[in-house]
Scaffold this motif. Structure first.
Motif, PDB file in Angstrom:
ATOM      1  N   MET A   1      64.705  81.195 -11.657  1.00 46.58           N
ATOM      2  CA  MET A   1      64.126  81.528 -10.246  1.00 46.58           C
ATOM      3  C   MET A   1      62.580  81.944 -10.261  1.00 46.58           C
ATOM      4  SD  MET A   1      66.112  84.319  -7.862  1.00 46.58           S
ATOM      5  CE  MET A   1      66.755  83.056  -6.499  1.00 46.58           C
ATOM      6  N   SER A   2      61.892  81.195  -9.219  1.00 46.09           N
ATOM      7  CA  SER A   2      60.646  81.711  -9.084  1.00 46.09           C
ATOM      8  C   SER A   2      60.571  82.880  -8.532  1.00 46.09           C
ATOM      9  CB  SER A   2      59.863  80.533  -8.446  1.00 46.09           C
ATOM     10  OG  SER A   2      60.331  80.510  -6.947  1.00 46.09           O
ATOM     11  N   ARG A   3      59.162  83.688  -8.579  1.00 42.29           N
ATOM     12  CA  ARG A   3      58.872  84.884  -7.981  1.00 42.29           C
ATOM     13  C   ARG A   3      57.541  84.637  -7.362  1.00 42.29           C
ATOM     14  NH1 ARG A   3      57.422  88.689 -12.239  1.00 42.29           N
ATOM     15  NH2 ARG A   3      55.414  88.772 -11.275  1.00 42.29           N
ATOM     16  N   GLU A  55      60.863  80.152 -16.196  1.00 39.60           N
ATOM     17  CA  GLU A  55      61.290  79.131 -17.009  1.00 39.60           C
ATOM     18  C   GLU A  55      60.223  78.547 -17.877  1.00 39.60           C
ATOM     19  OE1 GLU A  55      61.803  78.916 -13.492  1.00 39.60           O
ATOM     20  OE2 GLU A  55      63.785  79.913 -13.544  1.00 39.60           O
ATOM     21  N   THR A  56      59.126  78.224 -17.157  1.00 37.81           N
ATOM     22  CA  THR A  56      57.965  77.654 -17.723  1.00 37.81           C
ATOM     23  C   THR A  56      56.777  78.472 -17.988  1.00 37.81           C
ATOM     24  OG1 THR A  56      57.316  76.797 -15.511  1.00 37.81           O
ATOM     25  CG2 THR A  56      58.505  75.438 -16.668  1.00 37.81           C
TER      26      THR A  56
END
Length: 68
Positions: A1-3, A55-56
């Motif tokens: 999940m992005s922040r 994640e990346t």
């Protein structure tokens, strides 16, 4: 999940320097802070929306507001 967050930067000595970081819900506060820094210190300022993808391990930056 992005922040996501909003970062306030000012331009001094030929580079953009970080002044403050705000939660994504505080965009207007970040812009007001950038305007105050520009007025008080006389440096160009900008607000950047930072999106971090754990994640990346990648970050995407988009200028959300910039002084004249």
């Amino acid at each position: 999940m992005s922040r996501d967050s909003f970062e306030v930067y000012y331009y001094q000595n030929n580079r953009w320097q970080l002044h403050a970081s705000y939660e994504v819900s505080q965009r207007e506060i970040a812009i007001e802070d950038a305007k105050a820094v520009e007025q008080k210190e006389g440096f160009p300022t900008r607000v950047v929306r930072e999106t971090f993808q754990p994640e990346t391990n990648a970050t995407e930056s988009v200028v959300s507001w910039q002084s004249a």
